[in-house]
Motif scaffolding. Structure first.
Motif, PDB file in Angstrom:
ATOM      1  N   SER A  69       2.112   9.428   1.391  1.00  0.00           N
ATOM      2  CA  SER A  69       2.776   8.566   1.083  1.00  0.00           C
ATOM      3  C   SER A  69       5.135   9.598   0.417  1.00  0.00           C
ATOM      4  O   SER A  69       4.904   9.392   2.168  1.00  0.00           O
ATOM      5  CB  SER A  69       3.220   8.375  -1.065  1.00  0.00           C
ATOM      6  OG  SER A  69       4.089   7.982  -1.352  1.00  0.00           O
ATOM      7  N   MET A  70       5.118   9.909   0.057  1.00  0.00           N
ATOM      8  CA  MET A  70       6.928  10.398   0.505  1.00  0.00           C
ATOM      9  C   MET A  70       6.696  11.629   0.541  1.00  0.00           C
ATOM     10  O   MET A  70       7.599  12.126   1.266  1.00  0.00           O
ATOM     11  CB  MET A  70       7.290  10.203  -0.927  1.00  0.00           C
ATOM     12  CG  MET A  70       8.131   8.658  -0.959  1.00  0.00           C
ATOM     13  SD  MET A  70       8.373   7.801   0.187  1.00  0.00           S
ATOM     14  CE  MET A  70       9.818   8.569   0.607  1.00  0.00           C
ATOM     15  N   LEU A  93       0.445  10.712  -8.112  1.00  0.00           N
ATOM     16  CA  LEU A  93      -1.135  10.044  -7.708  1.00  0.00           C
ATOM     17  C   LEU A  93      -2.144  10.494  -6.890  1.00  0.00           C
ATOM     18  O   LEU A  93      -2.746  10.117  -7.114  1.00  0.00           O
ATOM     19  CB  LEU A  93      -0.152   8.378  -7.252  1.00  0.00           C
ATOM     20  CG  LEU A  93       0.212   7.933  -8.531  1.00  0.00           C
ATOM     21  CD1 LEU A  93       0.162   5.744  -7.523  1.00  0.00           C
ATOM     22  CD2 LEU A  93       0.188   7.459  -9.865  1.00  0.00           C
ATOM     23  N   ALA A  94      -1.550  11.522  -6.330  1.00  0.00           N
ATOM     24  CA  ALA A  94      -2.440  11.383  -5.397  1.00  0.00           C
ATOM     25  C   ALA A  94      -3.173  13.052  -5.718  1.00  0.00           C
ATOM     26  O   ALA A  94      -4.265  13.216  -5.228  1.00  0.00           O
ATOM     27  CB  ALA A  94      -1.752  12.155  -4.129  1.00  0.00           C
ATOM     28  N   ASN A  99       6.748  11.900  -9.891  1.00  0.00           N
ATOM     29  CA  ASN A  99       8.022  10.946 -10.292  1.00  0.00           C
ATOM     30  C   ASN A  99       7.110   9.757 -10.952  1.00  0.00           C
ATOM     31  O   ASN A  99       7.806   9.195 -11.162  1.00  0.00           O
ATOM     32  CB  ASN A  99       8.746  10.386  -8.934  1.00  0.00           C
ATOM     33  CG  ASN A  99       7.332  10.263  -8.200  1.00  0.00           C
ATOM     34  OD1 ASN A  99       6.033   9.486  -8.621  1.00  0.00           O
ATOM     35  ND2 ASN A  99       7.171   9.981  -6.382  1.00  0.00           N
ATOM     36  N   ASP A 131      -6.663   9.692  -1.850  1.00  0.00           N
ATOM     37  CA  ASP A 131      -7.697  10.033  -2.090  1.00  0.00           C
ATOM     38  C   ASP A 131      -8.309  11.333  -1.152  1.00  0.00           C
ATOM     39  O   ASP A 131      -7.507  12.057   0.156  1.00  0.00           O
ATOM     40  CB  ASP A 131      -8.913   9.455  -1.873  1.00  0.00           C
ATOM     41  CG  ASP A 131      -9.052   8.727  -0.476  1.00  0.00           C
ATOM     42  OD1 ASP A 131      -8.197   8.643   0.329  1.00  0.00           O
ATOM     43  OD2 ASP A 131     -10.150   7.577   0.011  1.00  0.00           O
ATOM     44  N   ILE A 157       7.257   5.915  -2.998  1.00  0.00           N
ATOM     45  CA  ILE A 157       6.960   4.893  -1.980  1.00  0.00           C
ATOM     46  C   ILE A 157       7.569   3.330  -2.358  1.00  0.00           C
ATOM     47  O   ILE A 157       7.904   3.425  -1.096  1.00  0.00           O
ATOM     48  CB  ILE A 157       5.540   5.399  -1.269  1.00  0.00           C
ATOM     49  CG1 ILE A 157       5.957   5.173   0.275  1.00  0.00           C
ATOM     50  CG2 ILE A 157       4.696   5.002  -1.287  1.00  0.00           C
ATOM     51  CD1 ILE A 157       5.355   5.904   1.022  1.00  0.00           C
ATOM     52  N   GLY A 210      -5.197   7.866   3.355  1.00  0.00           N
ATOM     53  CA  GLY A 210      -5.665   7.567   2.218  1.00  0.00           C
ATOM     54  C   GLY A 210      -4.668   8.567   1.131  1.00  0.00           C
ATOM     55  O   GLY A 210      -4.159  10.132   1.889  1.00  0.00           O
TER      56      GLY A 210
END
Ligand SMILES: Cc1ncc(C[n+]2csc(CCOP(=O)(O)OP(=O)(O)O)c2C)c(N)n1
Ligand SMILES: [Mg+2]
Length: 590
Positions: free
Chosen positions: A417-418, A470-471, A496, A446, A501, A444
């Motif tokens: 992601s970011m 989230l990760a 955040n 995950d 993303i 991923g």
């Protein structure tokens, strides 16, 4: 131990052969059917066994260890859904070429499709994601079977290691008794007192008797181009008008740093280094021109190279991939495994050769001066860093600090992601040895924490994990490995409150964006730190973050540092900066 049976013997031979093949670490998830493997591997004097409870996290931990060391940490699990939880990490291992060995315990064959408890079809469970699948025969103390067992194990470790590294799956059926109790009279003398029976301890072939190491010793050469093929490549580089070397993601710097330095000097080609290439950071970054800011400025460059030599997987940076697509010229994709990792399909030549050997060979045959394009790129690189320093968006600033302040040496794991994109854009090349890893094979979110801790287990470097919220949420179970594997880390969690993303996508303008894509969760992660006994600190302030970060790196234990950011604002600043960089470069301010 005073007792044993044929399963005990089988488990011990597996453990013994793994150790002889170079295995030093194994990851064991609890369960009953795998008892003979768990008992034997955990008792083996040369294997450090780690007990992790959640198979998904366990598998990502083993993946991380494989990425850092280049050696597999065999994974053991019981039958049933347990092996399903290995699958995400196996997929990543396949795509990113990471060595893994999976030992999944199974029920005896007659129970398949019988409704027996915890019995599923484990045959070729991971499909084409593994390099090899083998169902081992049922344990039996017969000489030929035991030779076949040792051969299967030593080959599994070798196949997993490459050159096209990946997972090898061995399905291992056992029938009761699983524990090391006396069973039917089915083992030769010697097992009950805890030793391997004579003749099974070392290879029985006269020619190799007494040899240390695996039952089957594999010798692998390095692939090298023929003189005439090499000449063609030398000619293309020598006559290039505008040359470039691109290093994409790979877990081991390829070519080796010195060989890359020699090739860049001899060819006059500057190097564009992905943050996951092993070439963005390191002593060579002082000796040659390593470009790391391209993600922020490459789309503003008007000139493109006409000869590109590409190493590693496809670059993380989309602007760079688009730039290479628009270049169109001659592009050499170097891959010792002969795979194809270039999804814009603009590469014109696939060079199947060992990267270091190739770079060294080419360097000794070429003496070319840098061209004006190289000067322009280096000028853009310098202008970029002096312009963005202090103007980064809040999340990019944190990532810039993460690598700027990381000790030499250190190991940094960066989430998808970011975080990885921001590292690509704001992680300035340094001569410090910072080894950076990420899961870019299948990207991923995950298993990120577990992968990072596995990487950390494989090195003595200080470990930093940079992860989105989230990760982080996805793999909170992975935090258990901090205590169970005794790994320390500095965990920088960019919170955040959702998936920042998605602001990059057109869905941002739709009503469904917030509830279904950005998905704010409002979780307070301090509780997760409490649960695992970790130190926790939260801040929004850059100076405070720097202080917390350096303190954490200089102290024992694991600290979770949460940085609260506003993804909306972050993306606004990111976009404005991108425009400002483009304006500046096209103004010729260089
Ligand atoms: C296992 C998995 N599920 C879903 C996705 C899709 N996905 C990509 S990025 C992302 C959001 C990640 O959020 P976070 O880790 O907080 O990073 P941020 O985007 O905020 O930087 C999601 C859901 C994925 N890549 N992997
Ligand atoms: Mg987030």
């Amino acid at each position: 131990m005073s007792e044993g049976n044929v399963n005990t013997l089988w488990g011990r031979i597996i453990a013994d052969e793994l150790a002889k093949a170079g295995v030093e670490t194994a990851v064991l998830a609890p369960g009953s059917r795998s008892t003979p493997l768990t008992v034997a591997i955990s008792a083996h004097a040369d294997i450090e066994a780690i007990s992790l409870l959640d198979e998904r996290s366990a598998a990502f931990f083993a993946l991380g260890y494989g990425k850092r060391t280049g050696r597999p940490a065999p994974l053991v699990c019981t039958s049933g859904t347990a092996l399903g939880n290995f699958h995400p990490a196996v997929i990543e291992a396949d795509a990113a070429r990471v060595p893994m060995v999976l030992l999944t315990a199974d029920r005896p064959p007659e129970l398949t499709d019988s409704g027996a408890n915890q019995t599923i079809d484990q045959e070729k469970f991971y499909g084409d994601s593994v390099r090899r699948y083998r169902k081992l025969p049922e344990p039996e103390a017969a000489d030929r079977k035991l030779r076949s067992l040792r051969t299967a194990l030593s080959r599994a470790v070798e196949t997993a290691r490459g050159p096209n590294a990946g997972a090898v799956h061995l399905d291992v059926p056992f029938r009761k008794p699983l524990e090391p109790n006396a069973g039917p009279d089915d083992v030769p003398e010697g097992v009950p007192d805890g030793t391997l029976p004579e003749g099974f301890e070392t290879p029985t072939r006269p020619a190799t008797a007494g040899r240390k190491g695996p039952y089957v010793e594999t010798v692998r050469g390095t692939s090298r181009l023929s003189a005439s093929d090499r000449c063609a490549l030398v000619e293309a580089i020598r006559t290039a008008e505008r040359g470039l070397i691109v290093c994409g993601p790979t877990d081991r710097p390829a070519p080796a740093r010195n060989a890359l330095r020699d090739l860049s000097r001899a060819s006059g080609f500057p190097v564009v280094a992905d943050p996951l290439s092993g070439h963005r950071f390191g002593p060579h970054a002082e000796a040659i021109d390593v470009c790391g800011g391209y993600d922020g400025y490459v789309s503003a460059l008007e000139t493109t190279p006409d000869v590109v030599v590409r190493f590693g997987a496809s670059p993380t940076s989309k602007p760079l991939r688009n730039y290479l697509r628009s270049a169109g010229g001659r592009q050499f994709l170097v891959d010792p495994a002969g795979g194809w990792r270039e999804a814009t399909f603009t590469a014109s030549d696939l060079v199947v050769a060992d990267e270091t050997r190739l770079a060294t060979d080419l360097a000794s045959a070429i003496d070319r001066d840098p061209d004006p394009y190289a000067d322009r790129l280096i000028e853009a690189e310098r202008a970029y860093w002096s312009f963005v320093d202090g103007r980064e968006p809040p999340e990019g600033r944190v990532i810039a600090d993460v690598v700027r302040l990381a000790p030499d040496p250190s190991t940094v794991f960066v989430s998808n992601s970011m975080p990885v994109r921001d590292l690509d854009r704001f992680g300035r090349p340094r001569s410090a040895s910072i080894s950076v890893y990420g899961n870019r094979g299948a990207s991923g979110i995950d298993g990120i924490t577990s992968s990072a801790l596995g990487v950390g287990y494989g090195t003595d470097d200080p470990l930093v994990l940079t992860v989105g919220d989230l990760a982080y949420y996805h793999d909170m179970n992975g935090l258990l490995a901090i205590a169970r594997a005794d790994v320390d880390a500095t965990i920088v969690c960019l919170n955040n409150d959702g998936g920042g993303i998605f602001h990059l996508l057109p869905i941002e303008a739709h009503d469904s964006f917030e509830p279904w894509f950005r998905t704010p969760h409002g979780l307070d992660f301090e509780h997760s730190a409490d649960l695992y006994g970790l130190e926790f600190a939260r801040t929004e302030d850059r100076d405070r973050f720097r202080e917390l970060y350096t303190d954490s790196l200089g102290s024992d234990g694991t600290q979770v540092l949460e940085i609260e950011t506003d993804s909306d604002r972050n993306h606004d600043v990111r976009r404005q900066l991108q425009r400002a960089v483009a304006d500046r470069l096209s103004d010729g301010d260089g």
